[in-house]
Design a protein around this motif. Structure first.
Motif, PDB file in Angstrom:
ATOM      1  N   TYR A   3       1.062  -1.429  -0.434  1.00 20.54           N
ATOM      2  CA  TYR A   3      -0.477   0.096   0.034  1.00 20.54           C
ATOM      3  C   TYR A   3       1.081   0.834   0.314  1.00 20.54           C
ATOM      4  O   TYR A   3       0.683   1.825  -0.578  1.00 20.54           O
ATOM      5  CB  TYR A   3      -0.929   0.300   1.228  1.00 20.54           C
ATOM      6  CG  TYR A   3      -2.224   1.188   1.394  1.00 20.54           C
ATOM      7  CD1 TYR A   3      -2.637   1.504   0.779  1.00 20.54           C
ATOM      8  CD2 TYR A   3      -1.176   2.270   2.061  1.00 20.54           C
ATOM      9  CE1 TYR A   3      -3.767   2.635   0.683  1.00 20.54           C
ATOM     10  CE2 TYR A   3      -1.858   3.616   2.511  1.00 20.54           C
ATOM     11  CZ  TYR A   3      -2.830   3.623   2.061  1.00 20.54           C
ATOM     12  OH  TYR A   3      -3.643   4.691   1.618  1.00 20.54           O
ATOM     13  N   LYS A   7       1.084   3.809  -2.522  1.00 18.79           N
ATOM     14  CA  LYS A   7       0.534   5.758  -2.486  1.00 18.79           C
ATOM     15  C   LYS A   7       1.547   6.341  -2.950  1.00 18.79           C
ATOM     16  O   LYS A   7       0.745   7.386  -3.361  1.00 18.79           O
ATOM     17  CB  LYS A   7       0.269   5.424  -0.951  1.00 18.79           C
ATOM     18  CG  LYS A   7       0.648   6.784  -0.244  1.00 18.79           C
ATOM     19  CD  LYS A   7      -1.055   6.964   1.084  1.00 18.79           C
ATOM     20  CE  LYS A   7      -1.172   8.689   1.456  1.00 18.79           C
ATOM     21  NZ  LYS A   7      -1.795   9.135   0.911  1.00 18.79           N
ATOM     22  N   SER A  46     -11.947   7.577  -4.718  1.00 18.92           N
ATOM     23  CA  SER A  46     -11.529   7.326  -3.891  1.00 18.92           C
ATOM     24  C   SER A  46      -9.977   7.006  -4.201  1.00 18.92           C
ATOM     25  O   SER A  46      -9.077   6.890  -3.330  1.00 18.92           O
ATOM     26  CB  SER A  46     -11.824   5.568  -4.316  1.00 18.92           C
ATOM     27  OG  SER A  46     -13.484   5.628  -4.315  1.00 18.92           O
ATOM     28  N   PRO A  50      -7.344   9.662  -0.727  1.00 14.89           N
ATOM     29  CA  PRO A  50      -6.385   8.774  -0.042  1.00 14.89           C
ATOM     30  C   PRO A  50      -5.144   9.362  -0.564  1.00 14.89           C
ATOM     31  O   PRO A  50      -4.026   9.644   0.570  1.00 14.89           O
ATOM     32  CB  PRO A  50      -6.927   7.579  -0.704  1.00 14.89           C
ATOM     33  CG  PRO A  50      -7.800   7.225  -0.250  1.00 14.89           C
ATOM     34  CD  PRO A  50      -8.289   8.060  -1.241  1.00 14.89           C
ATOM     35  N   SER A  51      -5.305  10.492  -1.635  1.00 14.51           N
ATOM     36  CA  SER A  51      -3.797  11.001  -2.323  1.00 14.51           C
ATOM     37  C   SER A  51      -3.450  12.210  -0.769  1.00 14.51           C
ATOM     38  O   SER A  51      -2.165  12.101  -0.957  1.00 14.51           O
ATOM     39  CB  SER A  51      -3.748  11.202  -3.178  1.00 14.51           C
ATOM     40  OG  SER A  51      -4.673  12.359  -3.431  1.00 14.51           O
ATOM     41  N   LYS A  56      -3.880   5.779   5.835  1.00 18.30           N
ATOM     42  CA  LYS A  56      -4.353   4.695   4.830  1.00 18.30           C
ATOM     43  C   LYS A  56      -5.789   5.003   5.107  1.00 18.30           C
ATOM     44  O   LYS A  56      -6.317   4.804   6.033  1.00 18.30           O
ATOM     45  CB  LYS A  56      -3.610   3.649   5.173  1.00 18.30           C
ATOM     46  CG  LYS A  56      -4.568   2.066   4.370  1.00 18.30           C
ATOM     47  CD  LYS A  56      -3.993   1.029   3.907  1.00 18.30           C
ATOM     48  CE  LYS A  56      -4.689  -0.087   3.525  1.00 18.30           C
ATOM     49  NZ  LYS A  56      -4.695  -1.647   4.363  1.00 18.30           N
ATOM     50  N   VAL A  57      -7.025   4.761   3.860  1.00 15.86           N
ATOM     51  CA  VAL A  57      -8.389   5.254   3.745  1.00 15.86           C
ATOM     52  C   VAL A  57      -8.073   3.908   2.716  1.00 15.86           C
ATOM     53  O   VAL A  57      -8.040   2.954   2.282  1.00 15.86           O
ATOM     54  CB  VAL A  57      -8.296   6.001   3.334  1.00 15.86           C
ATOM     55  CG1 VAL A  57     -10.437   5.999   3.154  1.00 15.86           C
ATOM     56  CG2 VAL A  57      -7.835   7.498   3.429  1.00 15.86           C
ATOM     57  N   THR A  58      -9.455   3.306   4.048  1.00 17.47           N
ATOM     58  CA  THR A  58     -10.318   1.932   3.278  1.00 17.47           C
ATOM     59  C   THR A  58     -11.811   1.699   2.713  1.00 17.47           C
ATOM     60  O   THR A  58     -12.350   2.636   3.593  1.00 17.47           O
ATOM     61  CB  THR A  58     -10.189   0.757   3.653  1.00 17.47           C
ATOM     62  OG1 THR A  58      -8.390  -0.193   4.729  1.00 17.47           O
ATOM     63  CG2 THR A  58     -10.415  -0.797   3.413  1.00 17.47           C
TER      64      THR A  58
END
Length: 253
Positions: A3, A7, A46, A50-51, A56-58
C-alpha cells in the motif's frame, strides 16, 4: 508495504498532475479509527481523497474488480488492493449491505480510517442525493468511531461517468469537523435513529460541498434519467419517421 508503495506512486502522481486543494486537514485524527463519509461525484473520488492524506483510507469496491480472470484481471486486483480497497460481493442487495458493514467494522477495529459514500452510488448529475441509512449509521454505532463529513469538489468535471481519460484540472476536498453519535449507542435497530444519523451527516456534506440537495435516492434518480432518455429517444424516432413518411408521400404525389 505494498500500500505504501502504491500510495507513493499513485498519490504523488495525482498531487503533481492535478494539485488538489484541501481545507480542514486538521479534522483528520493522527491516529485511531474514524469514518470518512463523502459525497460521490466520480470514480476518481476514491483515489483523490487518499492521495492527500498521510493515513491509509480503506474503501469498499465491487468484487468483480478482484476476481476478473487473466493478466488484466490480476493487475486490476493488485491495483485496487494496493490503493486500499477491499472487495464486497454486491450480487444480493441485503447481502451486499451486510458485507459492507462487516468490512467497515473490521477496518475500524484495526484503528484505521474507513471511507464510505452514504449516497450508495455516484451522483448522476452533480447534485447531492439522500443518504442510505443502513451502512453508514450502523458502522458508526457498531464501532463508536467518529464520522467525518467530506466534500469532493469538481471531480465529476475531471472524470464524468463513462470517460476513461481524466481532464487535467484542479479538484478540491473539504473536510468537516468530526461528528459524535455516541448518544445513540445501542440503538442500531431503531430505523428512525439510523435515518437521523444519516440525515445529519448528509446535511454537513451539503454545507461543505455547496451542492443542491435532492431528497430521493441517487439510484431512483438514475432510473428516472434513464427512463426520460428512453422516452426522448422514442419521441425523436417517431418524429423522424413521421417526417420521412410525409416526405415519401410528397415525393410519390
Amino acid at each position: 508495504m505494498f500500500y505504501g508503495a502504491m500510495k507513493m506512486t499513485i498519490g504523488n502522481s495525482l498531487k503533481v498532475a492535478f494539485r488538489p486543494w484541501v481545507e480542514g486537514m486538521e479534522n483528520i485524527p493522527a491516529s485511531g479509527p474514524a469514518i470518512l463519509a463523502s459525497n460521490h461525484l466520480s470514480f476518481s473520488d476514491s483515489f483523490f481523497l487518499p492521495s492527500v492524506l498521510d493515513r491509509k483510507v480503506t474503501f469498499i469496491a465491487k468484487a468483480e474488480y478482484f476476481t476478473t480472470p487473466g493478466v488484466k484481471g490480476k493487475l486490476t486486483a493488485a491495483f485496487f488492493k494496493g490503493v486500499g480497497q477491499v472487495p464486497v460481493d454486491r450480487s444480493g442487495a441485503r447481502g451486499a449491505g451486510e458485507a459492507a458493514i462487516k468490512a467497515g467494522l473490521e477496518v475500524l477495529a484495526r484503528g484505521e480510517l474507513f471511507g464510505i459514500y452514504p449516497e450508495g452510488t455516484r451522483s448522476p448529475d452533480g447534485r447531492l442525493y439522500r443518504g442510505k441509512p443502513g451502512g453508514l449509521a450502523r458502522v458508526a454505532l457498531g464501532s463508536g468511531a467518529p464520522v467525518i463529513p467530506v466534500a469532493m469538489i469538481d471531480t465529476e468535471k475531471i472524470q464524468p461517468p463513462g470517460q476513461v481519460v481524466p481532464k487535467l484540472m484542479r479538484p478540491g476536498i473539504r473536510i468537516g469537523k468530526p461528528l459524535d453519535f455516541s448518544r445513540y449507542q445501542g440503538m442500531e435497530g431503531d430505523r428512525f435513529v439510523l435515518r437521523s444519523i444519516t440525515d445529519e451527516v448528509m446535511y454537513e456534506i451539503m454545507k461543505l460541498s455547496g451542492q443542491e440537495y435532492v431528497d430521493i435516492y441517487a439510484t431512483a434518480a438514475k432510473r428516472q434519467i434513464a427512463e426520460a432518455a428512453k422516452l426522448e429517444k422514442a419521441e425523436r424516432e417517431k418524429a423522424e419517421k413521421e417526417a420521412k413518411d410525409a416526405k415519401d408521400a410528397k415525393d410519390a404525389a
